[in-house]
Design a protein around this motif. Structure first.
Motif, short mmCIF file in Angstrom:
data_model
loop_
_atom_site.label_atom_id
_atom_site.label_comp_id
_atom_site.label_asym_id
_atom_site.label_seq_id
_atom_site.Cartn_x
_atom_site.Cartn_y
_atom_site.Cartn_z
N GLY A 289 0.80 -1.21 0.00
CA GLY A 289 0.00 0.00 0.00
C GLY A 289 0.83 1.26 0.00
O GLY A 289 0.51 2.25 -0.68
N ILE A 290 1.91 1.25 0.75
CA ILE A 290 2.80 2.42 0.78
C ILE A 290 3.45 2.62 -0.58
O ILE A 290 3.55 3.74 -1.09
N ASN A 291 3.89 1.53 -1.20
CA ASN A 291 4.51 1.65 -2.52
C ASN A 291 3.50 2.12 -3.57
O ASN A 291 3.83 2.91 -4.47
N ALA A 292 2.25 1.64 -3.48
CA ALA A 292 1.22 2.05 -4.44
C ALA A 292 0.92 3.54 -4.32
O ALA A 292 0.60 4.21 -5.32
N ALA A 293 1.01 4.06 -3.11
CA ALA A 293 0.73 5.48 -2.89
C ALA A 293 1.92 6.36 -3.25
O ALA A 293 1.78 7.59 -3.31
N ASN A 294 3.07 5.75 -3.48
CA ASN A 294 4.28 6.51 -3.82
C ASN A 294 4.91 5.89 -5.06
O ASN A 294 5.89 5.12 -4.94
N GLY A 296 7.07 4.66 -7.98
CA GLY A 296 8.51 4.71 -8.16
C GLY A 296 9.31 4.43 -6.91
O GLY A 296 10.53 4.29 -6.96
N ARG A 297 8.63 4.34 -5.78
CA ARG A 297 9.38 4.13 -4.54
C ARG A 297 9.84 2.68 -4.40
O ARG A 297 10.99 2.40 -4.13
N ASN A 298 8.92 1.73 -4.51
CA ASN A 298 9.24 0.30 -4.48
C ASN A 298 10.08 -0.09 -3.26
O ASN A 298 11.14 -0.69 -3.38
#
Length: 824
Positions: A289-294, A296-298
């Motif tokens: 969820g954190i990656n989906a909200a950011n 390119g972060r992955n």
């Protein structure tokens, strides 16, 4: 002669020097008698466990004695490492403050260090009680020997301890000029230097000065800071003055200062376990969820194999630690006995910085609880030695104040890590600013004082039978203050009363940190006693039996109090009842083969009512943990050791311990992570520990863990070793070439206050090897520690938030190096 449970006297040196000035209340005839009992090699161990000089085999209690040379040779440079030599000693540390020192599974609640409770294992240095367990993490400094006493110690010691005591004696000033120096280097940029010098300043005054410094590169690589962390950076100094105007009076003034300043103490990813939370609140789903909200972060941890020794912690780390003090010890032979006075002041200054979310995410962006302590102690003892009666009587007073200033702050990833998902853009879950910068500022202090009258009498019924009753009258008073002020990211103070509306920003903030004020205070009197009966079956066989009724004093909660169901503060949890201890022990100490061999065995059982245990409030960060009473705990087992001095060329030892330590009754324990995170369970329901957690299934806030093992305790523990030497002449120097090996094994144990399948630590065996050349006044040797490069875990921790994340600290890899020592 040769001490029970662990005697490595011949491992590093062909001779053992008995305690001299450091032997409390030494009478010359006693020392002469001890010398008469020396083995064919002249080995004799003098201990002061009963506040008089005796050979270890004469002491009717379970005691391990480790000489200073053996400590140095085996690389066990502090109490934390000493557990590799003493099987029933367990020491676990996540940082110097959060250190557990237990004996037979008992001592301090595993998983929490709070200023408001006492430790059950006392640490004494030259008769001075060290109230903070952090002292266990500092390097031994000019140590003569360490005695590990098992079982309750209260009728002979100033501070009552229910599980045992670690009695450290340092080398004392001498009227003969002497000195020593030691330098070690090794891989991981390991450097250690030690030096001591002693001698007369006049006919009546002698002085001793010692210094030690240790540094080593860290063993865990942080890819975020691109630095090795969990390093060693220690410095210690000690100075002593001895004034001895005549044979009847001696006054010793001592001062010491030690500091640690490592970048420590970080963890690495170990595993993820399934909890009772919904699937979208499990660790892997949160990260997705954190990656989906950011875009390119992955984000991903650098490795899911803890033995890659990689981490990505993004918060500052520090374990700044200073400890020191001064003391005055006066010994005066008065009539048929000796009067001893020990006056001491000690301080402890702790400046930590931690990464409390154990990840490279900015969930908890700051976590620090600097603390300052002052303690004062005064002890008077009178030792009397008679033909039929010996006794020790004492008075002890202790006063302590600890001030702590804590700060914990939420970061930009906190909302998605801590709150329930929502598709509503206005929901706090989708707005990082709701929790980012949310700060809990804690202010607390503890005032603690205690006084005691104690004594023990030895009645020598005849040459074989001795009866030793002891008693203690103790008074303790504790008062504390705790205040948490919570501010949001704009620096505004928030209030959580009345209860904020569900789904609001304030409700989200109060779900993480709640303001709180408490001022617990309590006092208690305790009368305890013990009885030891020992009988010399033969000149080299001593049998003994002990019963002790002991206690651990009341505690108060200094880390904040738990919340009731309506989110009000549970003030009833402010104080914790004293522990009531019943201890039973029988033992046999033997020597044979012309005193070349020693075999000792002990069986024990300890029962504790109102055991002071770690629990938690179930929230993410509102209460990190607090103390409560488990109804009943039991520890029982058998300990045995064997040593043989086959000749001047070969010695060997083996020590074993079986410890069965359980919660006999603990009905309101915190749930293990696999049962945490769900709604409350109906009253009387019993959780099924055999099944894995099922997302969304009911689970209680409290669990009945009666019958479960105590954390931190291995059922089986062994230590073993041997040394062989050959006399040679090398470079015109006569001496010995020697080869030594020592090792230890611990079976599996659990690293969570409520045993969990996710925090089960596998058993492991470590082996150390050394080889060198020694002669008169010098010793040069190479060493390899963890010679087989065994991968093992020192500690596992459950990350906050019930996400299933388990982090840990892995043990040292193989290390190697060399040491050179000189003395004159």
């Amino acid at each position: 002669m040769i001490a029970r449970f662990l005697l490595l006297a011949s491992v590093a040196s062909t001779s053992i020097i008995a305690s001299s000035a450091q032997a409390e209340d030494v009478a010359q005839p006693a020392a002469d008698t001890a010398a008469d009992q020396a083995s064919p090699r002249g080995d004799v161990i003098i201990v002061t466990a009963r506040r008089r000089a005796e050979t270890a085999q004469e002491v009717p209690l379970a005691i391990s004695v480790i000489k200073g040379d053996s400590i140095e040779a085996t690389g066990n440079f502090n109490v934390v490492k000493l557990q590799q030599l003493a099987p029933t000693l367990q020491v676990y540390t996540t940082n110097p403050r959060n250190t557990s020192v237990n004996i037979r599974g008992l001592g301090v609640p595993f998983g929490l260090t709070s200023d408001g409770f006492e430790q059950g294992v006392g640490i004494y240095v030259d008769d001075v009680y060290n109230s903070r367990v952090a002292a266990a993490t500092f390097d031994f400094l000019d140590v003569s020997q360490v005695e590990v006493l098992r079982g309750p110690q209260g009728t002979l010691y100033g501070k009552n301890t229910t599980a045992g005591a670690i009695n450290i004696t340092t080398n004392q000033p001498t009227f003969d000029f002497e000195g020593r120096a030691e330098l070690s280097v090794g891989n991981l940029n390991y450097r250690q230097a030690k030096a001591a010098i002693s001698g007369p300043l006049s006919d009546t005054v002698a002085a001793r000065l010692a210094v030690a410094a240790t540094s080593r590169r860290g063993t865990l690589y942080n890819v975020t800071s691109q630095r090795w962390i969990n390093e060693q950076d220690n410095l210690g100094l000690r100075g002593q003055l001895l004034f001895q105007p005549n044979d009847d009076l001696s006054i010793t003034l001592s001062g010491d200062y030690s500091r640690q300043d490592p970048e420590c103490c970080g963890t690495t990813f170990v595993r993820v376990g399934r909890t009772q939370r919904p699937l979208n609140r499990q660790y892997d789903a949160i990260i997705a969820g954190i990656n989906a909200a950011n875009p390119g972060r992955n984000y991903a941890v650098p490795s899911r194999n803890p033995y890659d020794r990689l981490t990505d912690l993004d918060s500052s780390l520090n374990a700044g630690n200073k400890i020191g003090g001064v003391s005055a010890r006066v010994k005066w032979d008065v009539g048929p006995g000796t009067l001893t006075s020990v006056t001491a002041w000690r301080f402890w200054d702790w400046k930590p910085e931690n990464d409390r979310d154990f990840t490279g995410l900015s969930v908890v962006s700051r976590s620090q609880n600097p603390s300052q302590q002052d303690q004062y102690s005064q002890e008077f003892r009178y030792n009397y030695d008679g033909e039929k009666i010996d006794f020790v009587a004492g008075l002890f007073g202790f006063k302590q104040r600890i001030d702590t200033q804590g700060t914990e702050q939420q970061g930009l990833d906190a909302t998605r890590f801590s709150l329930s998902p929502s598709a509503d853009p206005a929901n706090p879950y989708n707005r990082p600013e709701v929790l980012a910068g949310l700060t809990a500022s804690n202010t607390q202090y503890l005032k603690s004082s205690s006084a005691a009258l104690f004594g023990q009498l030895s009645w020598h019924v005849n040459d074989a039978l001795t009866i030793q009753p002891g008693a203690r009258l103790n008074y303790d008073k504790k008062s504390g203050f705790y205040q948490r002020v919570v501010t949001n990211g704009q620096g505004q103070v928030i209030s959580c009363t009345p209860t904020p509306p569900s789904g609001s920003d304030l409700a989200a903030q109060c779900g993480v940190y709640q303001p709180q004020v408490s001022a617990p205070s309590d006092s208690a009197w305790n009368f305890t006693y013990d009885l030891n009966v020992n009988y010399k079956v033969a000149p080299d066989i001593l049998a003994y039996a002990t019963y002790a009724k002991s206690f651990k004093t009341l505690g108060i909660n200094q880390n904040g109090l738990p919340l009731n169901a309506d989110n009000s503060v549970n003030t009833d949890a402010g104080t914790v009842k004293p522990e009531s201890v019943h201890h039973y022990e029988i033992g046999l100490k033997t020597q044979f083969w012309n005193r070349r061999a020693t075999f000792n065995i002990t069986a024990f059982r300890t029962e504790i009512q109102n055991f002071q245990a770690t629990v938690n409030g179930g929230q993410f960060g509102t209460v990190r943990g607090y103390l409560a009473n488990a109804e009943q705990v039991r520890s029982q087992g058998i300990e045995a050791d064997f040593k043989v001095v086959a000749s001047d060329r070969f010695t060997a030892y083996a020590n074993a311990a079986y410890t069965d330590a359980k919660y006999k009754e603990f009905t309101n324990a915190p749930c293990p992570p696999e049962l945490s995170g769900g709604p409350s369970q109906p009253a009387g329901a019993t959780p099924d520990y055999s099944q894995p957690g099922v997302p969304g299934a009911p689970s209680p806030r409290e669990c009945d863990i009666s019958g479960q093992d105590l954390p931190g305790v291995s059922k089986w523990a062994f230590s073993y070793g041997a040394e062989y030497n050959i006399p040679v002449t090398l470079l015109a120097k006569e001496g010995q070439v020697y080869l030594g090996v020592d090792g230890n094994y611990r079976s599996r144990w659990n690293s969570n206050p409520s045993p969990s399948r996710y925090t089960d630590v596998k058993g492991y065996a470590l082996t150390n090897v050394r080889a060198g050349f020694r002669g008169e006044g010098f010793d040069v040797f190479g060493w390899v520690r963890n010679a087989f490069d065994v991968n093992y875990v020192e500690n596992l921790q459950v990350a906050p938030g019930n996400t299933g994340l388990i982090a840990g600290q892995v043990g040292d890899p193989r290390t190697w190096g060399g040491t050179i020592k000189f003395s004159f």
